[in-house]
Structures are given as C-alpha cells and as structure tokens.
Design an enzyme around this catalytic site. Structure first.
Site, PDB file in Angstrom:
ATOM      1  N   GLY A  66       0.847  -1.193   0.000  1.00  0.00           N
ATOM      2  CA  GLY A  66       0.000   0.000   0.000  1.00  0.00           C
ATOM      3  C   GLY A  66       0.876   1.233   0.000  1.00  0.00           C
ATOM      4  O   GLY A  66       0.730   2.143   0.815  1.00  0.00           O
ATOM      5  N   HIS A  67       1.853   1.241  -0.900  1.00  0.00           N
ATOM      6  CA  HIS A  67       2.784   2.365  -1.038  1.00  0.00           C
ATOM      7  C   HIS A  67       3.571   2.189  -2.336  1.00  0.00           C
ATOM      8  O   HIS A  67       3.460   1.148  -3.004  1.00  0.00           O
ATOM      9  CB  HIS A  67       3.735   2.463   0.160  1.00  0.00           C
ATOM     10  CG  HIS A  67       4.421   1.162   0.498  1.00  0.00           C
ATOM     11  ND1 HIS A  67       5.407   0.621  -0.276  1.00  0.00           N
ATOM     12  CD2 HIS A  67       4.229   0.300   1.520  1.00  0.00           C
ATOM     13  CE1 HIS A  67       5.806  -0.508   0.268  1.00  0.00           C
ATOM     14  NE2 HIS A  67       5.102  -0.749   1.353  1.00  0.00           N
ATOM     15  N   ALA A  68       4.371   3.205  -2.652  1.00  0.00           N
ATOM     16  CA  ALA A  68       5.296   3.113  -3.788  1.00  0.00           C
ATOM     17  C   ALA A  68       6.705   3.359  -3.255  1.00  0.00           C
ATOM     18  O   ALA A  68       6.875   3.791  -2.106  1.00  0.00           O
ATOM     19  CB  ALA A  68       4.935   4.168  -4.837  1.00  0.00           C
ATOM     20  N   ARG A 118       1.973  -0.291  -5.124  1.00  0.00           N
ATOM     21  CA  ARG A 118       1.708  -1.736  -5.073  1.00  0.00           C
ATOM     22  C   ARG A 118       1.211  -2.173  -3.698  1.00  0.00           C
ATOM     23  O   ARG A 118       1.597  -1.652  -2.655  1.00  0.00           O
ATOM     24  CB  ARG A 118       2.902  -2.554  -5.550  1.00  0.00           C
ATOM     25  CG  ARG A 118       4.257  -2.329  -4.910  1.00  0.00           C
ATOM     26  CD  ARG A 118       4.322  -2.934  -3.604  1.00  0.00           C
ATOM     27  NE  ARG A 118       5.588  -3.380  -3.096  1.00  0.00           N
ATOM     28  CZ  ARG A 118       5.696  -3.814  -1.849  1.00  0.00           C
ATOM     29  NH1 ARG A 118       4.671  -3.823  -1.040  1.00  0.00           N
ATOM     30  NH2 ARG A 118       6.848  -4.224  -1.394  1.00  0.00           N
TER      31      ARG A 118
END
Ligand code: TYD
Length: 133
Positions: free
Chosen positions: A48-50, A95
């Site tokens: 839940g981040h890039a 992602r």
C-alpha cells in the site's frame, strides 16, 4: 522499466524441483536486501505504497497472494502462486499485496537497503510525482 512477470529457470527432477535467481541475469538489478512476509492472518493487506528508488522482485515462495499494481499503464492484478516465477516491480509503482493464502510466504528481493525515506505512503503524492515524470 515496466512491471513484468519473469519466469525463472526450473530444474524438474523426480527428487524435487529447483529454481534459482542470479542478480542482473534473471532479474535486472543487483540484490541489496532480501525480506519475506509470512504468517499473514486471513484478510490482511501488505504494502500500500510506492518506492522512489527501490526495484524489487516478488515471489510466492509458498502458497499464493495477489499483487495489485498501479502505474503509468493503469491498474492490474498479478496472482502469484508458483515459486518458479515472480513479479518485477520498478520504482514509482503503487503496489499492494492481498489475498494471502494460509501459510503463504512472499519473498522480496530488493535493489536497495532499507530506507524509510524511499517510501511514498500518500497515494495523492504518488499520483502527483507520477504526473511530473
Ligand atoms: P513495510 O515495508 O511498511 O511493510 P509492508 O509494506 O509490507 O506493509 O515494513 C513493515 C515494518 O518493517 C516497518 O516498520 C519497516 C520495517 N522494515 C525494515 O526494518 N526493514 C525492511 O527491510 C523492511 C521491508 C521493513
């Protein structure tokens, strides 16, 4: 660099199969760090981040899970459920990992050592960065 599934060598053997990865050969980066995610309770999400710099290669070493990616090509879901292929994720891709099966293991090979400052946790900031590139 784009998100892509990479199939690894598979030595099929009646004694049990064997797969392997060589850095800068089967995956396009040098491996600086390896981590794994395991004992994931049903229904939990990871990621839940890039990342700004980090390239990574994600393998379902055991069991299965889905990787949701969101990049310049749009949103897609990759189901990982075999240990002889994995997902290459370049930098600047949002992602998230979901739908972990019981006893699954996500092995992640990373191009960088751990750096909290490399994370982008804010989806709006991610979209802004993406549109600037
Ligand atoms: P994080 O990457 O946020 O997990 P996920 O994105 O899968 O939900 O990492 C969880 C915690 O572990 C966070 O406190 C940072 C720490 N961590 C390290 O110290 N080193 C590492 O290599 C990784 C991947 C995480």
């Amino acid at each position: 660099m784009i998100v892509k599934l990479i199939t690894l060598p598979k030595m099929i053997d009646k004694r049990g199969n064997l797969s392997f990865i060589e850095e800068e050969n089967h995956i396009p980066f040098k491996i600086r760090r390896i981590y794994w995610i395991y004992d994931v309770p049903g229904g939990q999400l990871r990621g839940g981040h890039a990342f700004i710099q980090q390239q990574e290669f994600i393998i379902a070493l055991s069991g299965s899970f889905d990787v949701l990616v969101d990049d310049l090509e749009g949103k897609r879901v990759y189901s990982l459920n075999r240990s002889y292929y994995g997902l290459f994720v370049p930098p600047n891709v949002w992602r998230q990992m979901v739908n972990f099966s019981t006893n699954s293991i996500a092995l992640v090979l990373s191009s960088t050592s751990f750096d909290k400052n490399d994370y982008v946790y804010d989806y709006n900031e991610y979209i802004l960065n993406k549109s600037r590139k």
